[in-house]
Design a protein around this motif. Structure first.
Motif, short mmCIF file in Angstrom:
data_model
loop_
_atom_site.label_atom_id
_atom_site.label_comp_id
_atom_site.label_asym_id
_atom_site.label_seq_id
_atom_site.Cartn_x
_atom_site.Cartn_y
_atom_site.Cartn_z
N GLN A 1 0.82 -1.21 0.00
CA GLN A 1 0.00 0.00 0.00
C GLN A 1 0.85 1.26 0.00
O GLN A 1 0.39 2.33 -0.41
CB GLN A 1 -0.93 0.01 1.22
N HIS A 2 2.10 1.14 0.44
CA HIS A 2 2.97 2.30 0.58
C HIS A 2 4.08 2.33 -0.48
O HIS A 2 5.06 3.06 -0.33
CB HIS A 2 3.59 2.32 1.98
N ILE A 3 3.93 1.53 -1.53
CA ILE A 3 4.92 1.49 -2.60
C ILE A 3 4.23 1.72 -3.94
O ILE A 3 3.14 1.20 -4.19
CB ILE A 3 5.65 0.12 -2.63
N HIS A 4 4.87 2.51 -4.80
CA HIS A 4 4.39 2.68 -6.18
C HIS A 4 5.45 2.13 -7.11
O HIS A 4 6.65 2.38 -6.93
CB HIS A 4 4.14 4.16 -6.49
N PHE A 5 5.04 1.37 -8.13
CA PHE A 5 6.01 0.81 -9.06
C PHE A 5 5.62 1.15 -10.49
O PHE A 5 4.45 1.29 -10.83
CB PHE A 5 6.19 -0.71 -8.89
N ASP A 6 6.66 1.28 -11.33
CA ASP A 6 6.45 1.65 -12.73
C ASP A 6 5.72 0.56 -13.50
O ASP A 6 4.84 0.84 -14.32
CB ASP A 6 7.79 1.93 -13.42
N ARG A 7 6.13 -0.67 -13.27
CA ARG A 7 5.61 -1.78 -14.08
C ARG A 7 5.34 -2.99 -13.18
O ARG A 7 6.20 -3.45 -12.47
CB ARG A 7 6.62 -2.15 -15.17
N LEU A 8 4.12 -3.47 -13.27
CA LEU A 8 3.72 -4.67 -12.53
C LEU A 8 3.64 -5.84 -13.50
O LEU A 8 2.94 -5.78 -14.51
CB LEU A 8 2.35 -4.45 -11.88
N LEU A 9 4.37 -6.91 -13.18
CA LEU A 9 4.25 -8.18 -13.89
C LEU A 9 3.32 -9.04 -13.06
O LEU A 9 3.73 -9.65 -12.08
CB LEU A 9 5.62 -8.83 -14.08
N LEU A 10 2.05 -9.03 -13.43
CA LEU A 10 0.99 -9.64 -12.62
C LEU A 10 0.84 -11.12 -12.93
O LEU A 10 0.67 -11.51 -14.08
CB LEU A 10 -0.34 -8.92 -12.89
#
Length: 200
Positions: free
Chosen positions: A95-104
């Protein structure tokens, strides 16, 4: 995870190789728990100034000795059935991290049901990942396309790109593109043309 990785290892490696070219230097990536994402972790390029975040015990172990990657492990109790942390502690951390690209990671991908999984805790964790990601990629072997699982993570509107195998059925890929996804085909012997609905 080791059992899943052993199945169709070559196919998963091809999907992973197709993703490497999408990753820009300096990106912050989240590699969700997935045997195909483990294949990607094993071939991430050196000297790309990447930050990699993962909740997967196997992915963290695979990258632990990489001095060229800033590695962040999402922790908590490891679910032995998943080989990953998806519980309340892990949820709070992402919840406290933002990432450029998620490999879901995904157990099933379809136009009607979107992205689905078999575990409700995994579903909730992936939904938080989607809220924290700028761009979302799903790597899907052909056996996952147009299938479903009990727990729906999100509709296809939440996904930007799907990476499929070279022999993925053309009609399925066309339907996914019509739903607004970019389709990237892994290298192989297929004569199917690339399909793109959008760029990003």
């Amino acid at each position: 995870m080791s059992d899943r990785m052993a199945r169709d290892r070559h196919r998963k490696r091809q999907l992973a190789e197709a993703v490497v070219g999408l990753i820009a230097d300096g990106e912050c990536l989240f590699l969700d728990n997935s045997s195909t994402n483990l294949a990607l972790a094993e071939i991430l390029p050196a000297s790309s100034n990447l930050t990699v975040i993962s909740n997967s015990a196997a992915i963290v172990a695979a990258l632990a000795d990489r001095n060229d990657i800033r590695l962040i492990a999402i922790g908590g109790v490891v679910d032995p059935n998943l080989g990953a942390c998806t519980g309340p502690e892990a949820l709070v951390q992402v919840q406290h991290i933002h990432f450029d690209r998620l490999l879901l990671g995904a157990c099933a991908v379809s136009c009607s049901h979107g992205v689905c999984v078999f575990d409700p805790t995994d579903m909730a964790f992936k939904q938080q990942l989607l809220a924290s990601a700028n761009y979302v990629v799903v790597l899907a072997t052909s056996d996952k396309l147009e299938t479903t699982a009990p727990f729906r993570v999100a509709s296809l509107k939440a996904i930007d790109t799907v990476v499929v195998e070279s022999d993925a059925e053309g009609a399925i890929c066309s339907n996914l593109a019509a739903a607004g996804l970019d389709i990237v085909r892994a290298a192989g012997t297929s004569s199917q043309p690339p399909i793109s609905a959008k760029t990003g």
